[in-house]
Design a protein around this motif. Structure first.
Motif, PDB file in Angstrom:
ATOM      1  N   PRO A 144       0.838  -1.198   0.000  1.00  0.00           N
ATOM      2  CA  PRO A 144       0.000   0.000   0.000  1.00  0.00           C
ATOM      3  C   PRO A 144       0.877   1.254   0.000  1.00  0.00           C
ATOM      4  CG  PRO A 144      -0.279  -1.265   2.041  1.00  0.00           C
ATOM      5  CD  PRO A 144       0.715  -1.981   1.190  1.00  0.00           C
ATOM      6  N   THR A 145       0.498   2.219  -0.813  1.00  0.00           N
ATOM      7  CA  THR A 145       1.262   3.465  -0.853  1.00  0.00           C
ATOM      8  C   THR A 145       0.500   4.553  -0.134  1.00  0.00           C
ATOM      9  OG1 THR A 145       0.254   4.029  -2.965  1.00  0.00           O
ATOM     10  CG2 THR A 145       2.372   2.895  -3.046  1.00  0.00           C
ATOM     11  N   ASN A 146       1.211   5.270   0.695  1.00  0.00           N
ATOM     12  CA  ASN A 146       0.618   6.364   1.466  1.00  0.00           C
ATOM     13  C   ASN A 146      -0.669   5.943   2.167  1.00  0.00           C
ATOM     14  OD1 ASN A 146       2.675   8.041   0.578  1.00  0.00           O
ATOM     15  ND2 ASN A 146       1.520   8.633  -1.259  1.00  0.00           N
ATOM     16  N   ALA A 147      -0.697   4.730   2.608  1.00  0.00           N
ATOM     17  CA  ALA A 147      -1.898   4.251   3.285  1.00  0.00           C
ATOM     18  C   ALA A 147      -1.916   4.779   4.709  1.00  0.00           C
ATOM     19  CB  ALA A 147      -1.925   2.725   3.286  1.00  0.00           C
ATOM     20  N   LYS A 148      -2.997   5.445   5.041  1.00  0.00           N
ATOM     21  CA  LYS A 148      -3.124   5.896   6.424  1.00  0.00           C
ATOM     22  C   LYS A 148      -4.192   5.046   7.094  1.00  0.00           C
ATOM     23  CE  LYS A 148      -6.214   9.708   5.331  1.00  0.00           C
ATOM     24  NZ  LYS A 148      -6.483  11.110   5.484  1.00  0.00           N
ATOM     25  N   PRO A 149      -4.008   4.753   8.357  1.00  0.00           N
ATOM     26  CA  PRO A 149      -4.967   3.893   9.048  1.00  0.00           C
ATOM     27  C   PRO A 149      -6.365   4.502   9.024  1.00  0.00           C
ATOM     28  CG  PRO A 149      -3.024   4.308  10.410  1.00  0.00           C
ATOM     29  CD  PRO A 149      -2.923   5.189   9.219  1.00  0.00           C
ATOM     30  N   TRP A 150      -7.337   3.655   8.794  1.00  0.00           N
ATOM     31  CA  TRP A 150      -8.729   4.086   8.772  1.00  0.00           C
ATOM     32  C   TRP A 150      -9.192   4.366  10.187  1.00  0.00           C
ATOM     33  CZ3 TRP A 150     -13.249   1.290  10.439  1.00  0.00           C
ATOM     34  CH2 TRP A 150     -14.445   1.925  10.104  1.00  0.00           C
ATOM     35  N   GLN A 151      -9.855   5.467  10.368  1.00  0.00           N
ATOM     36  CA  GLN A 151     -10.397   5.845  11.676  1.00  0.00           C
ATOM     37  C   GLN A 151     -11.908   5.932  11.565  1.00  0.00           C
ATOM     38  OE1 GLN A 151      -8.724   6.264  14.566  1.00  0.00           O
ATOM     39  NE2 GLN A 151      -6.873   5.644  13.510  1.00  0.00           N
ATOM     40  N   PRO A 152     -12.629   5.070  12.237  1.00  0.00           N
ATOM     41  CA  PRO A 152     -14.094   5.132  12.162  1.00  0.00           C
ATOM     42  C   PRO A 152     -14.603   6.389  12.874  1.00  0.00           C
ATOM     43  CG  PRO A 152     -13.416   3.531  13.789  1.00  0.00           C
ATOM     44  CD  PRO A 152     -12.173   4.008  13.111  1.00  0.00           C
ATOM     45  N   SER A 153     -15.726   6.883  12.392  1.00  0.00           N
ATOM     46  CA  SER A 153     -16.313   8.065  13.015  1.00  0.00           C
ATOM     47  C   SER A 153     -16.948   7.677  14.345  1.00  0.00           C
ATOM     48  CB  SER A 153     -17.374   8.679  12.097  1.00  0.00           C
ATOM     49  OG  SER A 153     -18.495   7.806  12.019  1.00  0.00           O
ATOM     50  N   ALA A 154     -17.139   8.661  15.203  1.00  0.00           N
ATOM     51  CA  ALA A 154     -17.765   8.430  16.505  1.00  0.00           C
ATOM     52  C   ALA A 154     -19.189   7.906  16.324  1.00  0.00           C
ATOM     53  CB  ALA A 154     -17.757   9.714  17.334  1.00  0.00           C
ATOM     54  N   ASP A 155     -19.897   8.410  15.292  1.00  0.00           N
ATOM     55  CA  ASP A 155     -21.266   7.943  15.034  1.00  0.00           C
ATOM     56  C   ASP A 155     -21.288   6.457  14.678  1.00  0.00           C
ATOM     57  OD1 ASP A 155     -22.262  10.479  15.476  1.00  0.00           O
ATOM     58  OD2 ASP A 155     -22.382  10.992  13.332  1.00  0.00           O
ATOM     59  N   LEU A 156     -20.336   6.040  13.850  1.00  0.00           N
ATOM     60  CA  LEU A 156     -20.269   4.629  13.456  1.00  0.00           C
ATOM     61  C   LEU A 156     -19.958   3.760  14.677  1.00  0.00           C
ATOM     62  CD1 LEU A 156     -20.288   2.356  11.411  1.00  0.00           C
ATOM     63  CD2 LEU A 156     -17.880   2.857  10.940  1.00  0.00           C
ATOM     64  N   LEU A 157     -19.025   4.180  15.505  1.00  0.00           N
ATOM     65  CA  LEU A 157     -18.688   3.407  16.709  1.00  0.00           C
ATOM     66  C   LEU A 157     -19.883   3.316  17.654  1.00  0.00           C
ATOM     67  CD1 LEU A 157     -15.066   4.652  17.427  1.00  0.00           C
ATOM     68  CD2 LEU A 157     -15.772   2.426  16.533  1.00  0.00           C
ATOM     69  N   ALA A 158     -20.620   4.404  17.790  1.00  0.00           N
ATOM     70  CA  ALA A 158     -21.805   4.394  18.654  1.00  0.00           C
ATOM     71  C   ALA A 158     -22.862   3.440  18.107  1.00  0.00           C
ATOM     72  CB  ALA A 158     -22.375   5.797  18.798  1.00  0.00           C
ATOM     73  N   PHE A 159     -23.043   3.464  16.766  1.00  0.00           N
ATOM     74  CA  PHE A 159     -24.013   2.564  16.148  1.00  0.00           C
ATOM     75  C   PHE A 159     -23.607   1.105  16.367  1.00  0.00           C
ATOM     76  CE2 PHE A 159     -24.878  -0.090  12.387  1.00  0.00           C
ATOM     77  CZ  PHE A 159     -26.255  -0.177  12.505  1.00  0.00           C
ATOM     78  N   LEU A 160     -22.342   0.782  16.136  1.00  0.00           N
ATOM     79  CA  LEU A 160     -21.870  -0.594  16.316  1.00  0.00           C
ATOM     80  C   LEU A 160     -21.986  -1.033  17.768  1.00  0.00           C
ATOM     81  CD1 LEU A 160     -18.737  -0.555  13.990  1.00  0.00           C
ATOM     82  CD2 LEU A 160     -20.926  -1.678  13.571  1.00  0.00           C
ATOM     83  N   ALA A 161     -21.714  -0.144  18.699  1.00  0.00           N
ATOM     84  CA  ALA A 161     -21.839  -0.481  20.118  1.00  0.00           C
ATOM     85  C   ALA A 161     -23.280  -0.757  20.509  1.00  0.00           C
ATOM     86  CB  ALA A 161     -21.251   0.643  20.981  1.00  0.00           C
ATOM     87  N   SER A 162     -24.227  -0.167  19.772  1.00  0.00           N
ATOM     88  CA  SER A 162     -25.637  -0.357  20.118  1.00  0.00           C
ATOM     89  C   SER A 162     -26.177  -1.696  19.636  1.00  0.00           C
ATOM     90  CB  SER A 162     -26.481   0.777  19.521  1.00  0.00           C
ATOM     91  OG  SER A 162     -26.578   0.638  18.109  1.00  0.00           O
ATOM     92  N   LEU A 163     -25.451  -2.370  18.746  1.00  0.00           N
ATOM     93  CA  LEU A 163     -25.929  -3.652  18.212  1.00  0.00           C
ATOM     94  C   LEU A 163     -25.899  -4.749  19.231  1.00  0.00           C
ATOM     95  CD1 LEU A 163     -24.250  -3.605  14.699  1.00  0.00           C
ATOM     96  CD2 LEU A 163     -26.590  -3.044  15.257  1.00  0.00           C
TER      97      LEU A 163
END
Length: 163
Positions: A144-163
């Protein structure tokens, strides 16, 4: 059940199929501590209910649920999960697969008639898919070139935590 080397147990399962499964030394030692094994007659049932009758599937599910509920104070995430005997069976199969056990051996261990039934474990294991892709990229020389780690948004993390 044979609790000395080679330690193994004959399981009678769905479809009236019997299969032999190996036992770890620790498992055999734990079984020998059970009164039904230590004091029982040959051919006696190992796991029995309060009436001394063989433990049924429903009885095993009831006991598992009882201990899952008891474990919730120390492992609160269990409250959001449905833990069943089949989940344990599935988890064991995936762990065997991740440790490199051939799928045909897992098929025999689970008592599946067809390799196609066991193959569904191959499609459910994201970690193994990730490792296969990484091995391919490395072998192909793709980095991978210039790959930066993916950072999930706070909204996505909150949604996943609610599952």
């Amino acid at each position: 059940m044979h609790l000395t080397p080679p330690r193994q147990v004959r399981l009678h399962g769905k479809g009236k199929k019997d299969r032999l499964c190996p036992l770890w030394r620790d498992t055999a030692q734990a079984l020998l501590r059970l009164p039904t094994v230590r004091d029982g007659a040959p051919g006696a049932f190992v796991f029995v209910n309060r009436q001394g009758q063989p433990l049924t599937r429903d009885g095993a599910a009831y006991l598992l649920q009882k201990y899952v509920v008891a474990a919730i104070p120390t492992a609160p995430t269990l409250q959001r999960r449905k833990i069943t005997p089949h989940v344990l069976r599935h988890s064991c199969a995936v762990a065997l697969l991740q440790s490199g056990v051939d799928v045909t051996v897992i098929r025999d261990y689970l008592g599946h008639a067809s390799i196609a039934t066991t193959s569904r474990y191959l499609t459910t294991n994201l970690q193994m898919k990730r490792e296969a892709l990484e091995a391919f990229w490395k072998r192909a020389g793709i980095e991978p070139t210039n790959a930066k780690p993916w950072q999930p948004s706070a909204d996505l993390l909150a949604f996943l935590a609610s599952l």
